[in-house]
Design a protein around this motif. Structure first.
Motif, PDB file in Angstrom:
ATOM      1  N   LEU A  12       0.834  -1.203   0.000  1.00  0.00           N
ATOM      2  CA  LEU A  12       0.000   0.000   0.000  1.00  0.00           C
ATOM      3  C   LEU A  12       0.867   1.252   0.000  1.00  0.00           C
ATOM      4  N   VAL A  13       2.095   1.116   0.469  1.00  0.00           N
ATOM      5  CA  VAL A  13       3.042   2.230   0.512  1.00  0.00           C
ATOM      6  C   VAL A  13       4.375   1.746  -0.046  1.00  0.00           C
ATOM      7  N   ASP A  14       5.053   2.627  -0.781  1.00  0.00           N
ATOM      8  CA  ASP A  14       6.408   2.345  -1.271  1.00  0.00           C
ATOM      9  C   ASP A  14       7.407   3.157  -0.459  1.00  0.00           C
ATOM     10  N   ARG A  15       8.486   2.514  -0.044  1.00  0.00           N
ATOM     11  CA  ARG A  15       9.595   3.214   0.619  1.00  0.00           C
ATOM     12  C   ARG A  15      10.537   3.694  -0.471  1.00  0.00           C
ATOM     13  N   CYS A  16      10.638   5.002  -0.575  1.00  0.00           N
ATOM     14  CA  CYS A  16      11.426   5.600  -1.661  1.00  0.00           C
ATOM     15  C   CYS A  16      12.823   5.955  -1.164  1.00  0.00           C
ATOM     16  N   GLU A  17      13.554   6.655  -2.009  1.00  0.00           N
ATOM     17  CA  GLU A  17      14.911   7.063  -1.659  1.00  0.00           C
ATOM     18  C   GLU A  17      14.884   8.052  -0.503  1.00  0.00           C
ATOM     19  N   GLY A  33      14.578   7.683   2.578  1.00  0.00           N
ATOM     20  CA  GLY A  33      13.644   7.443   3.667  1.00  0.00           C
ATOM     21  C   GLY A  33      12.298   8.110   3.520  1.00  0.00           C
ATOM     22  N   THR A  34      11.874   8.364   2.290  1.00  0.00           N
ATOM     23  CA  THR A  34      10.565   8.968   2.062  1.00  0.00           C
ATOM     24  C   THR A  34       9.561   7.899   1.645  1.00  0.00           C
ATOM     25  N   TYR A  35       8.279   8.288   1.683  1.00  0.00           N
ATOM     26  CA  TYR A  35       7.209   7.335   1.413  1.00  0.00           C
ATOM     27  C   TYR A  35       6.226   7.888   0.377  1.00  0.00           C
ATOM     28  N   GLY A  36       5.649   6.971  -0.408  1.00  0.00           N
ATOM     29  CA  GLY A  36       4.615   7.329  -1.375  1.00  0.00           C
ATOM     30  C   GLY A  36       3.589   6.211  -1.457  1.00  0.00           C
ATOM     31  N   LEU A  37       2.442   6.499  -2.028  1.00  0.00           N
ATOM     32  CA  LEU A  37       1.422   5.470  -2.177  1.00  0.00           C
ATOM     33  C   LEU A  37       1.932   4.363  -3.092  1.00  0.00           C
ATOM     34  N   GLY A  38       1.560   3.122  -2.778  1.00  0.00           N
ATOM     35  CA  GLY A  38       2.084   1.978  -3.492  1.00  0.00           C
ATOM     36  C   GLY A  38       1.211   1.499  -4.633  1.00  0.00           C
ATOM     37  N   ILE A  39       1.746   0.532  -5.364  1.00  0.00           N
ATOM     38  CA  ILE A  39       1.091   0.004  -6.550  1.00  0.00           C
ATOM     39  C   ILE A  39      -0.210  -0.715  -6.208  1.00  0.00           C
ATOM     40  N   ARG A  40      -0.348  -1.161  -4.959  1.00  0.00           N
ATOM     41  CA  ARG A  40      -1.559  -1.888  -4.574  1.00  0.00           C
ATOM     42  C   ARG A  40      -2.795  -1.002  -4.721  1.00  0.00           C
ATOM     43  N   PHE A  41      -2.642   0.315  -4.495  1.00  0.00           N
ATOM     44  CA  PHE A  41      -3.774   1.214  -4.653  1.00  0.00           C
ATOM     45  C   PHE A  41      -4.227   1.277  -6.112  1.00  0.00           C
ATOM     46  N   LEU A  42      -3.278   1.220  -7.035  1.00  0.00           N
ATOM     47  CA  LEU A  42      -3.626   1.214  -8.452  1.00  0.00           C
ATOM     48  C   LEU A  42      -4.403  -0.050  -8.793  1.00  0.00           C
ATOM     49  N   GLU A  43      -3.947  -1.185  -8.264  1.00  0.00           N
ATOM     50  CA  GLU A  43      -4.635  -2.444  -8.517  1.00  0.00           C
ATOM     51  C   GLU A  43      -6.047  -2.426  -7.948  1.00  0.00           C
ATOM     52  N   LEU A  44      -6.189  -1.954  -6.725  1.00  0.00           N
ATOM     53  CA  LEU A  44      -7.504  -1.885  -6.090  1.00  0.00           C
ATOM     54  C   LEU A  44      -8.399  -0.861  -6.796  1.00  0.00           C
ATOM     55  N   GLY A  45      -7.780   0.239  -7.231  1.00  0.00           N
ATOM     56  CA  GLY A  45      -8.552   1.265  -7.926  1.00  0.00           C
ATOM     57  C   GLY A  45      -9.149   0.758  -9.217  1.00  0.00           C
ATOM     58  N   ASN A  46      -8.388  -0.042  -9.933  1.00  0.00           N
ATOM     59  CA  ASN A  46      -8.901  -0.606 -11.185  1.00  0.00           C
ATOM     60  C   ASN A  46     -10.054  -1.573 -10.926  1.00  0.00           C
ATOM     61  N   VAL A  47      -9.986  -2.305  -9.814  1.00  0.00           N
ATOM     62  CA  VAL A  47     -11.079  -3.206  -9.457  1.00  0.00           C
ATOM     63  C   VAL A  47     -12.332  -2.403  -9.149  1.00  0.00           C
ATOM     64  N   VAL A  48     -12.174  -1.350  -8.353  1.00  0.00           N
ATOM     65  CA  VAL A  48     -13.319  -0.517  -7.985  1.00  0.00           C
ATOM     66  C   VAL A  48     -13.922   0.142  -9.219  1.00  0.00           C
ATOM     67  N   LYS A  49     -13.065   0.689 -10.097  1.00  0.00           N
ATOM     68  CA  LYS A  49     -13.557   1.345 -11.310  1.00  0.00           C
ATOM     69  C   LYS A  49     -14.361   0.400 -12.180  1.00  0.00           C
ATOM     70  N   SER A  50     -13.913  -0.855 -12.268  1.00  0.00           N
ATOM     71  CA  SER A  50     -14.607  -1.825 -13.116  1.00  0.00           C
ATOM     72  C   SER A  50     -15.993  -2.155 -12.574  1.00  0.00           C
TER      73      SER A  50
END
Length: 244
Positions: free
Chosen positions: A43-48, A50-67
């Motif tokens: 759900l979260v990606d650990r970036c360079e 020591g920073t954080y961003g939203l992870g790829i799982r949200f994209l996967e879940l978003g596509n399910v919800v959109k469908s």
């Protein structure tokens, strides 16, 4: 967890633990523990650095919800509330090439005017308030191509039948985010429409209020905007505040 998700969703750049802690009011150790669990589930990606961003799982879940989302099913309860508040017909439409297609309509039951907006009915984009929303969202090149392709036929003396007229009106629609049909499709009938946007900010549908000219009320704009904002939000649209 939700406060961390909201904080990460509100910025395009990865955020540090310190910044996330400050924005959410969470103790750094608490925020770190939650972020670690969310990182493990993607759900979260650990970036360079020591920073954080939203992870790829949200994209996967978003596509399910959109469908699973139907614009009609999402809009209908809001349309019914608006109809009950105003007592006038509320229309939902989408674009199909050079026409607007009406997906749903709540009938006022009071109109003596022959309304052409039946479910499944079609109309040229430039003759309807809903259709104009899509033209206003399109590029100038595409609008000109539409005008040349269709010839901008009129149905009443009020119809916009020249590219110059249409272009001037579309400028106003882009500014106000509202479109009008002033007896352009049918004499005695006026409409006002506002756009519905998806998670990418694209205009995917429109909602309009139609009424006989003598009952048309310019003060419907606030309620209409609230309705379309509610539907757009349900479709994932997030209107970001301007950043300095």
């Amino acid at each position: 967890m939700m406060s961390l998700i909201d904080a990460l969703a509100d910025t395009a750049e990865p955020m540090s633990l310190k910044a996330l802690s400050r924005l959410t009011g969470l103790h750094p150790s608490t925020a770190h523990r939650i972020l670690a669990a969310m990182t493990q589930s993607r759900l979260v990606d650990r970036c360079e650095a020591g920073t954080y961003g939203l992870g790829i799982r949200f994209l996967e879940l978003g596509n399910v919800v959109k469908s699973r989302f139907s614009i009609r099913d999402t809009a209908l309860p809001v349309m019914q509330e608006l109809h009950e508040a105003l007592g006038e017909a509320v229309n939902l439409g989408i674009r199909d090439k050079d026409e607007i297609v009406y997906l749903e309509r709540t009938s006022s039951g009071r109109s003596l005017v022959r309304v052409v907006y039946l479910i499944g009915a079609r109309a040229p984009l430039h003759l309807t308030s809903l259709g104009k929303l899509f033209l206003a969202a399109d590029s100038a090149t595409n609008v000109r191509a539409y005008a040349e392709r269709t010839g901008l036929p009129g149905k009443t003396p009020h119809s916009l039948t020249s590219f110059e007229q249409l272009e001037k009106e579309l400028e106003t629609i882009r500014r106000d985010d509202l479109a009008y049909d002033n007896e352009e499709a049918e004499l005695g009938l006026r409409c006002i429409a506002a756009p519905i946007r998806n998670d990418e900010g694209t205009v995917v549908a429109g909602l309009s209020i139609s009424a006989p000219t003598e009952r048309h009320n310019p003060n419907w704009t606030d309620q209409l905007r609230q309705a379309t904002a509610s539907i757009s939000q349900a479709l994932g649209y997030r209107q970001r505040a301007a950043r300095s």
